[in-house]
Design a protein around this motif. Structure first.
Motif, PDB file in Angstrom:
ATOM      1  N   GLY A 187       0.817  -1.197   0.000  1.00  0.00           N
ATOM      2  CA  GLY A 187       0.000   0.000   0.000  1.00  0.00           C
ATOM      3  C   GLY A 187       0.854   1.251   0.000  1.00  0.00           C
ATOM      4  O   GLY A 187       2.059   1.210   0.289  1.00  0.00           O
ATOM      5  N   ASP A 213      -2.559   2.689  -4.349  1.00  0.00           N
ATOM      6  CA  ASP A 213      -2.337   4.116  -4.082  1.00  0.00           C
ATOM      7  C   ASP A 213      -3.556   4.898  -4.561  1.00  0.00           C
ATOM      8  O   ASP A 213      -3.564   5.479  -5.646  1.00  0.00           O
ATOM      9  CB  ASP A 213      -1.062   4.558  -4.816  1.00  0.00           C
ATOM     10  N   SER A 214      -4.611   4.887  -3.755  1.00  0.00           N
ATOM     11  CA  SER A 214      -5.899   5.412  -4.214  1.00  0.00           C
ATOM     12  C   SER A 214      -5.846   6.863  -4.661  1.00  0.00           C
ATOM     13  O   SER A 214      -6.575   7.265  -5.563  1.00  0.00           O
ATOM     14  CB  SER A 214      -6.959   5.239  -3.119  1.00  0.00           C
ATOM     15  N   GLU A 215      -4.965   7.690  -4.064  1.00  0.00           N
ATOM     16  CA  GLU A 215      -4.909   9.109  -4.406  1.00  0.00           C
ATOM     17  C   GLU A 215      -3.747   9.464  -5.338  1.00  0.00           C
ATOM     18  O   GLU A 215      -3.527  10.629  -5.639  1.00  0.00           O
ATOM     19  CB  GLU A 215      -4.812   9.951  -3.130  1.00  0.00           C
ATOM     20  N   GLY A 236      -7.304   5.538  -7.765  1.00  0.00           N
ATOM     21  CA  GLY A 236      -8.742   5.709  -7.923  1.00  0.00           C
ATOM     22  C   GLY A 236      -9.101   6.098  -9.344  1.00  0.00           C
ATOM     23  O   GLY A 236      -8.312   6.738 -10.057  1.00  0.00           O
ATOM     24  N   ARG A 249     -13.546   2.947  -6.855  1.00  0.00           N
ATOM     25  CA  ARG A 249     -13.413   3.034  -5.408  1.00  0.00           C
ATOM     26  C   ARG A 249     -14.475   2.176  -4.717  1.00  0.00           C
ATOM     27  O   ARG A 249     -15.585   2.017  -5.225  1.00  0.00           O
ATOM     28  CB  ARG A 249     -13.533   4.482  -4.937  1.00  0.00           C
ATOM     29  N   HIS A 252     -13.972   1.223   1.422  1.00  0.00           N
ATOM     30  CA  HIS A 252     -12.791   1.376   2.275  1.00  0.00           C
ATOM     31  C   HIS A 252     -11.532   1.599   1.443  1.00  0.00           C
ATOM     32  O   HIS A 252     -10.467   1.069   1.731  1.00  0.00           O
ATOM     33  CB  HIS A 252     -12.604   0.143   3.161  1.00  0.00           C
ATOM     34  N   GLY A 253     -11.637   2.400   0.397  1.00  0.00           N
ATOM     35  CA  GLY A 253     -10.497   2.634  -0.487  1.00  0.00           C
ATOM     36  C   GLY A 253     -10.809   2.115  -1.876  1.00  0.00           C
ATOM     37  O   GLY A 253     -11.940   2.232  -2.358  1.00  0.00           O
ATOM     38  N   THR A 278      -3.337  -1.355   7.227  1.00  0.00           N
ATOM     39  CA  THR A 278      -4.580  -0.864   6.629  1.00  0.00           C
ATOM     40  C   THR A 278      -4.978  -1.691   5.416  1.00  0.00           C
ATOM     41  O   THR A 278      -6.118  -2.151   5.297  1.00  0.00           O
ATOM     42  CB  THR A 278      -4.439   0.612   6.230  1.00  0.00           C
ATOM     43  N   LEU A 279      -4.020  -1.907   4.512  1.00  0.00           N
ATOM     44  CA  LEU A 279      -4.321  -2.689   3.316  1.00  0.00           C
ATOM     45  C   LEU A 279      -4.619  -4.138   3.678  1.00  0.00           C
ATOM     46  O   LEU A 279      -5.541  -4.751   3.133  1.00  0.00           O
ATOM     47  CB  LEU A 279      -3.141  -2.616   2.334  1.00  0.00           C
ATOM     48  N   SER A 282      -8.132  -4.424   4.896  1.00  0.00           N
ATOM     49  CA  SER A 282      -9.105  -4.338   3.810  1.00  0.00           C
ATOM     50  C   SER A 282      -9.226  -5.661   3.068  1.00  0.00           C
ATOM     51  O   SER A 282     -10.327  -6.101   2.737  1.00  0.00           O
ATOM     52  CB  SER A 282      -8.703  -3.219   2.838  1.00  0.00           C
TER      53      SER A 282
END
Length: 346
Positions: A187, A213-215, A236, A249, A252-253, A278-279, A282
């Motif tokens: 992540g 890397d969602s952002e 995302g 998305r 949760h991400g 966190t990852l 998920s």
């Protein structure tokens, strides 16, 4: 058959998108006369190697194969045909082939008068071929979550430092396992905190590196972008980053099932998840972890980051129940391997 399963394991990390397969051939008198395993996609299958070693001694003998012999023309010819030409009288298989394109070998062999048995040591053979079977049956990669922690479950100290909780022997074992997978995933939190390389050392294997890397915050100078191995940034769908894969998305991400579907489309059979808590939470919450490999050091921190974040459990009734596959000493540490426990029957 157990020997065939051991042989099949030699192909882990080199056969994708094909399965690992082992084969042992015995003569008409019952002596082992040929052995083989599938070593690389596009290369000879396990049965072919074993038949080459056995030669004429295969005639009237038995072939023990971990996966049903293929019955189609791909990059190689049908193994069912090769077994027939060699005069094999009996074929014993551990696992039927779930791939409709390649399946049919047992049916053809039976039709031609070969004695066929199926299911011998099936559970053992399925565990050895779990990557490919998951990929084929569920149409997503098999996911192994790896973490290193102290005995009190801490993966980093209170100041954020984590190098090195486990021993050099444990870290060498991690590289061995990395080499058995098609992709190594982390992540963005891990990338920003530790700047990992996510490669296999030593060895020629170069699994795909995947950064969730969602952002789109992965810096241009990050080691995962150094060209030492291919890298896929998963961001995302609304992130305007041209060098990345855009993924819908979720709550949760990123939508992890959608990400794994995309990796399946790219013929990624297995993923080695090394992301932070966190990852990992998920993936566990979504039911997408197929195996856990935990390296436990005989040490305590008492505070700091836990190895696992929010996994969607609010009470003991929702606990994620797993069962141990094995517990192995690695240097001064322990390597604990576990898989989801089967649901209890009512």
């Amino acid at each position: 058959m157990r020997r065939a399963i051991d042989l099949a394991a030699r192909g882990l990390g080199t056969t994708s998108p094909n399965p690992v397969v082992g084969c042992v051939i015995t003569s008409a008198g019952g002596s082992v006369v040929g052995e083989g395993f599938h070593a690389a996609a596009g290369g000879p299958h396990a049965e072919i190697w074993a038949l080459r070693e056995a030669g004429e001694l295969a005639r009237g003998g038995t072939a023990y194969v971990t996966l049903e012999p293929c019955d189609h023309h791909g990059r190689t010819g049908p193994c069912s045909e090769a077994l027939l030409k060699a005069g094999i009288a009996r074929v014993v298989v551990a696992v039927p082939d779930p791939n409709p394109v390649a399946a049919g070998g047992l049916k053809r062999l039976r039709h031609e008068g070969v004695a066929v048995e199926s299911g011998l040591l099936r559970a053992e053979a399925e565990r050895g071929n779990a990557h490919w079977l998951t990929y084929t049956r569920l149409r997503r990669p098999f996911v192994t979550w790896k973490f290193a922690a102290t005995l009190d479950g801490r993966s980093a100290a209170a100041d954020g430092t984590s190098q090195w909780i486990t021993s050099p022997e444990a870290r060498a074992d991690v590289h061995r396992l990395r080499g058995q997978h098609d992709a190594i995933m982390a992540g963005i939190g891990t990338v920003l905190a530790d700047d990992p390389h996510l490669t296999v050392r030593p060895g020629p294997a170069t699994p795909l590196r995947v950064v969730v890397d969602s952002e789109g915050r992965t810096p241009p100078g990050a080691k995962v972008l150094d060209g030492a191995a291919p890298t896929l940034l998963a961001v995302g769908a609304d992130v305007p980053r041209e060098d990345a894969l855009r993924v819908p998305r979720g709550p949760h991400g990123l939508d992890l099932p959608a990400l794994l579907t995309e990796l399946h489309r790219r013929q990624i059979v297995s993923v080695f998840l090394e992301g932070g808590p966190t990852l990992a939470g998920s993936f566990l919450r979504t039911g997408l972890v197929d195996r856990v490999v935990a390296y436990l050091a005989p040490a305590f921190l008492g505070s700091g980051a836990a190895a696992l974040g929010d996994a969607g459990v609010t009470g003991v009734g929702g606990i994620h129940r797993w069962e141990f596959e094995d517990v192995v000493p690695i240097g001064p540490d322990l390597r604990v391997t576990a898989r989801p426990a089967p649901p209890k029957e009512n």
